[in-house]
Each structure stands twice: as C-alpha cells, then as structure tokens.
Design a protein around this motif. Sequence first.
Motif, PDB file in Angstrom:
ATOM      1  N   ALA A 177      -4.215  -6.257   0.748  1.00 54.76           N
ATOM      2  CA  ALA A 177      -3.982  -7.259   1.795  1.00 54.76           C
ATOM      3  C   ALA A 177      -4.755  -7.046   3.076  1.00 54.76           C
ATOM      4  N   LYS A 178      -5.704  -6.135   3.067  1.00 53.06           N
ATOM      5  CA  LYS A 178      -6.452  -5.925   4.306  1.00 53.06           C
ATOM      6  C   LYS A 178      -7.872  -6.439   4.109  1.00 53.06           C
ATOM      7  N   ALA A 179      -8.866  -5.547   4.143  1.00 54.81           N
ATOM      8  CA  ALA A 179     -10.238  -6.045   4.075  1.00 54.81           C
ATOM      9  C   ALA A 179     -10.576  -6.684   2.733  1.00 54.81           C
ATOM     10  N   GLU A 238      -7.692   4.613  10.892  1.00 58.01           N
ATOM     11  CA  GLU A 238      -6.343   4.637  11.491  1.00 58.01           C
ATOM     12  C   GLU A 238      -6.071   3.250  12.063  1.00 58.01           C
ATOM     13  N   THR A 239      -5.377   2.467  11.301  1.00 56.99           N
ATOM     14  CA  THR A 239      -5.121   1.077  11.660  1.00 56.99           C
ATOM     15  C   THR A 239      -4.332   0.962  12.968  1.00 56.99           C
ATOM     16  N   SER A 240      -3.635   2.032  13.339  1.00 60.38           N
ATOM     17  CA  SER A 240      -2.832   1.977  14.560  1.00 60.38           C
ATOM     18  C   SER A 240      -3.670   2.087  15.828  1.00 60.38           C
ATOM     19  N   GLY A 267       0.797  -1.220   0.000  1.00 58.88           N
ATOM     20  CA  GLY A 267       0.000   0.000   0.000  1.00 58.88           C
ATOM     21  C   GLY A 267       0.831   1.273   0.000  1.00 58.88           C
ATOM     22  N   THR A 268       1.941   1.236   0.699  1.00 60.71           N
ATOM     23  CA  THR A 268       2.804   2.410   0.802  1.00 60.71           C
ATOM     24  C   THR A 268       3.255   2.893  -0.579  1.00 60.71           C
ATOM     25  N   GLY A 269       3.430   1.966  -1.507  1.00 56.80           N
ATOM     26  CA  GLY A 269       3.839   2.341  -2.855  1.00 56.80           C
ATOM     27  C   GLY A 269       2.836   3.289  -3.484  1.00 56.80           C
TER      28      GLY A 269
HETATM   29  C1  LIG Z   1      -1.339  -1.018   6.217  1.00 53.37           C
HETATM   30  C2  LIG Z   1      -1.449   0.437   6.103  1.00 53.37           C
HETATM   31  C3  LIG Z   1      -0.531   1.196   5.357  1.00 53.37           C
HETATM   32  C4  LIG Z   1       0.713   0.624   4.750  1.00 53.37           C
HETATM   33  O1  LIG Z   1       0.501  -0.380   3.907  1.00 53.37           O
HETATM   34  P1  LIG Z   1       1.657  -1.387   3.464  1.00 53.37           P
HETATM   35  O2  LIG Z   1       0.882  -2.379   2.706  1.00 53.37           O
HETATM   36  O3  LIG Z   1       2.301  -1.910   4.706  1.00 53.37           O
HETATM   37  O4  LIG Z   1       2.619  -0.640   2.648  1.00 53.37           O
HETATM   38  C5  LIG Z   1      -0.753   2.554   5.248  1.00 53.37           C
HETATM   39  N1  LIG Z   1      -1.793   3.139   5.845  1.00 53.37           N
HETATM   40  C6  LIG Z   1      -2.678   2.453   6.588  1.00 53.37           C
HETATM   41  C7  LIG Z   1      -3.809   3.167   7.235  1.00 53.37           C
HETATM   42  C8  LIG Z   1      -2.530   1.081   6.749  1.00 53.37           C
HETATM   43  O5  LIG Z   1      -3.420   0.401   7.483  1.00 53.37           O
END
Ligand SMILES: *Cc1c(COP(=O)(O)O)cnc(C)c1O
Length: 373
Positions: A188-190, A139-141, A63-65
């Motif tokens: 790779a998430k939802a 905010e996944t964190s 995702g960062t890309g």
């Molecule tokens: C996972 C995530 C990213 C980063 O994604 P990568 O696939 O690790 O590069 C960026 N922003 C949010 C909100 C995320 O959950």
Amino acid sequence: MRTKYRLMTPGPAPIPPEVAAAAVLPLVHEHTPVFAELFAGVARDLQHVMGTANDVLLFAASGTGALEAAIQNLFSAGDRVLVASNGFFGDRLAAMCRAYGLDVAVLHGEWGRALDVEAVAAAVAADPAIGAVACVLSETSTGAVSDVRGLESAAGPALTIVDAMSAVGACELRADEWGLDVVIGGSAKALMGPPGVAFVSVSPRAWRRHRTARLPRYYFDWTTAREAAAGDVPRTSWTPPVSLLAQLAVALRQIRAEGLPDVLRRHVLLGRGARAGLRGMGLRLLAGDEDRNAAVTAAWTPGGVDGRELARTLVVEHGIQVAGGLGALEGRIVRIGHCGHFDLYDIVTAVAGLELALDALGHPVELGSGVRE
Ligand SMILES: *Cc1c(COP(=O)(O)O)cnc(C)c1O
C-alpha cells in the motif's frame, strides 16, 4: 459536501485508476492456472523491485503481518537481536521483538538522521550473542532513508533484516547485492496497490535459520508459504486476497512499464520538490535535504501551530490528506507522503494547501513562497 480528496500520506497511498478498476473483476479460484499465473507474476515483479532472486513469500496482511512473521519464523524465545532504530517504526520493530520474548538490544539513532552503520558494526562486535540485526530502510515517521549497503559487513555472521515498507518502489533497494537476508514490504505504499498484501524475501541463510527457529507460528509459517508457492499451482498458504493481488499485479505492471530506474528518479524529484516547497514557506525540515530521502518529507510545524490541527485544517478545508507525527513527534510535524502514484503537481498542490492552512491558523506565510520553489 466535498467529494474530492487528495491522499498525500505514506500508506495508504493513492492508487492509479487502472489499479482501482482491477478490484471489480470477477474472482478467480486459487487452484486454477489463471490464479497461478497472477500469483507467480506478482512474486516475480516483487523480486524485481526488491533486487533479489531469493524467494518472495506473500501474505494477506498489512505490512506489520510480514514483520511479525519474520520474527516468528527466524527466532526462538530468548534469542538476542540488535534493532538499530532511528524513528517510530524502528522502535516499533524493537517492541514487536520484545513481545515475542526476544532479548532485544536497541541502538538508538537520532530521529531524522540516517542509521549509523559503523555504530551497528561496533555494537555487533561488542556482543557476539547478537544473531540478527534489524532496521528500517525508509523511516516513514521522519522521511530519513538510510544507506544499508554496509549493513552486511557490519552485521558479520548475524542475519540482516530490513523493514523496507515505504522504500520498496520508491528508493534504491538491491537486496542481493547488499546482502540483505530478509526484506519486508507491503502493497500500500510506493507499490501503488491497496492495503492488505505483505511480503518478504528470504535468503538461503535465513532459510537455514528458519529451520532451527522455535517460536510458535501457523498462519504466517514460511515453510507452509513456500510449499504453497512452489506447488503445481502456485498460491498463498490460505485463501488468497484474490482481488488485492489482481490489483497489485496491475500496479506492478505499471511500474515495470515506467521502468524501475525512472520510477526511482521520479521519487527523487518528488522529494526535491517537497523539500523545496516546505523550505520555501519557511518550514524547517526534519530529515536532511538529500536526494535519498525520496519517499516521505517531514517538516516541523512552526511555533504555535499544532500539527494535528494543521492536518485537520488541510483535510477539512482543502481535501488534502497529509500525515502528522507519530510517537514523540505527534503534533509537532507534518508529513507529506510521496511514495507511489504521485507527480510534481501533487506536491505543488500539497504545498499550496499547506501555505493556506498555515495562514488560516494564524501563522504568517507569504502565499506562493513554497509553490514558487
Ligand atoms: C507503514 C509501515 C509499517 C506498517 O505497515 P502496516 O501496513 O501499517 O502494517 C511498518 N514499517 C514502516 C517503515 C512503514 O512505513
């Protein structure tokens, strides 16, 4: 040796067996109608989950890309942007903008709380040089999901850029209706795919900005990507991650079959279940007990328990992989990811494992107190 592990993290997240199986099918060449159909289908399904009719560009990247691509494709060095941050990924977005020489203003919101869109409006009004507003939808964190419906009017003439990485496919997202110019997500998430495909939706206004942007770009050039996608045989700019796209296509088809509204409702239930379970065993939630926080649930670890130790115990003793804290929250929280291929029994399992792990680490929990909820 343990061979069964349960992935309860917000990326990578578990993938359905049909999605896993699609990885072993024979590769197809990118210049064939077979690939073109696969590729166009994925782009179309991504438009659907993002609620947009705008172009959706795909990249072989995490995702960062695609986040980095958005910066390269929209800005010139010295451009002023406002990053509204309420967590680790918001702060990281600001750091990425700085790395590209942008002039970054950060509006800090409390971690665990939704973004304050009125504060965004005030910040933009006070600083007419701001040409874009960027923020994180989920905010996944921390697990906090913001309401970005007011972002368009708050941003005024500035572009709106939204990192929707853990939100796409888990949370309501209507990019066009909400006037979001650039929305970024990953596989790779939802979306229940393997890591490695990132994507972005680009509004006509963002395309206009793109034409004047001068930061260097090549691999991630949106113009190149759009031309490749719009050609006779639609494809990515460079060698596509064929297997990953084939897998993502299966996952998106499953989402379509379940029906997006039902998928989103399921995530609301998963969030409720996770919050009830964590509260039930006496943990304090990091973000609010609200239905919108449907992708990830985070709780403070109780006094004396190190979050890293807790996550380690869970995976070593119970085969349950959860996430810990990022940045300033490292060691202080535990996060259960539930965006994607999850049902309530997964939540019950994670909650039961947490009870046992806390107990093993010397924190008194009444066993069953979380599961019961
Ligand atoms: C996972 C995530 C990213 C980063 O994604 P990568 O696939 O690790 O590069 C960026 N922003 C949010 C909100 C995320 O959950």
